[in-house]
Scaffold this motif. Structure first.
Motif, PDB file in Angstrom:
ATOM      1  N   PRO A   3      49.691  40.627 -46.872  1.00  0.00           N
ATOM      2  CA  PRO A   3      50.040  39.612 -45.873  1.00  0.00           C
ATOM      3  C   PRO A   3      49.268  39.772 -44.559  1.00  0.00           C
ATOM      4  O   PRO A   3      48.927  38.784 -43.906  1.00  0.00           O
ATOM      5  N   VAL A   4      48.968  41.004 -44.169  1.00  0.00           N
ATOM      6  CA  VAL A   4      48.190  41.223 -42.950  1.00  0.00           C
ATOM      7  C   VAL A   4      46.782  40.663 -43.118  1.00  0.00           C
ATOM      8  O   VAL A   4      46.242  40.018 -42.204  1.00  0.00           O
ATOM      9  N   ILE A   8      45.019  37.738 -40.899  1.00  0.00           N
ATOM     10  CA  ILE A   8      43.731  37.893 -40.213  1.00  0.00           C
ATOM     11  C   ILE A   8      42.758  36.822 -40.673  1.00  0.00           C
ATOM     12  O   ILE A   8      42.029  36.243 -39.859  1.00  0.00           O
ATOM     13  N   LEU A   9      42.751  36.530 -41.964  1.00  0.00           N
ATOM     14  CA  LEU A   9      41.878  35.469 -42.483  1.00  0.00           C
ATOM     15  C   LEU A   9      42.231  34.125 -41.861  1.00  0.00           C
ATOM     16  O   LEU A   9      41.349  33.379 -41.432  1.00  0.00           O
ATOM     17  N   LEU A  44      36.617  46.266 -39.830  1.00  0.00           N
ATOM     18  CA  LEU A  44      37.409  47.497 -39.879  1.00  0.00           C
ATOM     19  C   LEU A  44      38.197  47.590 -41.174  1.00  0.00           C
ATOM     20  O   LEU A  44      38.298  48.655 -41.787  1.00  0.00           O
ATOM     21  N   LEU A  45      38.762  46.473 -41.616  1.00  0.00           N
ATOM     22  CA  LEU A  45      39.491  46.466 -42.886  1.00  0.00           C
ATOM     23  C   LEU A  45      38.578  46.717 -44.082  1.00  0.00           C
ATOM     24  O   LEU A  45      39.007  47.264 -45.091  1.00  0.00           O
ATOM     25  N   LEU A  46      37.320  46.311 -43.957  1.00  0.00           N
ATOM     26  CA  LEU A  46      36.342  46.548 -45.021  1.00  0.00           C
ATOM     27  C   LEU A  46      35.722  47.942 -44.930  1.00  0.00           C
ATOM     28  O   LEU A  46      34.758  48.231 -45.626  1.00  0.00           O
TER      29      LEU A  46
END
Length: 177
Positions: A3-4, A8-9, A44-46
């Motif tokens: 869900p986060v 963000i998307l 950062l998530l990647l």
């Protein structure tokens, strides 16, 4: 996706649409800065913090300051419309392009997967096996950037230096020694 990640998307897509559709230049610049910060979070998530920091510094920081300085030195036209008119044919072509590109997403490996081509390549294995012994550096990423890709890193430093000089010229604050 979690869900986060969906949130963000949605934030990034919303900020991109606001940047493109807002008629007010200041509002568009603020939306662009928000978009750039959202993209930095995506990096950062990647698991690419170096790219994320660069995006935050250059995209949200320097570019936003330059845009704000530009509109501060220009006259804002008066207008009542908040959003620009959308060209439906261009929107349709853009939608088709996004749909075509989205079909390739299922072919990508999961983020951080140990079976990605990068993680299993001979080059990666060589760097991990030999970086410490050959360079004497304690961090494999630093060893790759400084020793194995030194010319590339030098080129990136030259680009950043040139951008700084350009910024100083634009701001009319260059110091000649």
């Amino acid at each position: 996706m979690t869900p986060v990640e969906w949130a963000i998307l949605a934030f990034v897509v919303g900020a991109a649409l606001a940047t493109a559709l807002l008629r007010d230049v200041l509002a568009s610049i603020i939306a662009f800065a928000a978009y750039s910060l959202g993209i930095a979070v995506v990096w950062l998530l990647l698991r690419a913090p170096d790219v994320g920091l660069t995006e935050a510094a250059v995209g949200a920081g320097v570019t936003t300051v330059l845009f704000l300085l530009t509109i501060a030195k220009t006259v804002r036209p008066a207008g009542e419309d908040i959003f620009v008119d959308v060209d439906l044919r261009a929107l349709g072509v853009s939608g088709l392009l996004v749909a075509a590109l989205a079909t390739t997403l299922s072919a990508l490996p999961p983020v951080g997967s140990a079976s990605t081509p990068v993680a299993t390549s001979r080059v990666t294995n060589y760097y991990l096996a030999n970086a410490y012994a050959e360079t004497g550096v304690k961090n494999a990423v630093t060893a790759v950037l400084a020793a194995y890709r030194g010319f590339d890193t030098l080129g990136e430093a030259v680009v950043v230096f040139a951008a700084l000089i350009g910024l100083l010229v634009v701001l009319d604050r260059e110091v000649l020694a």
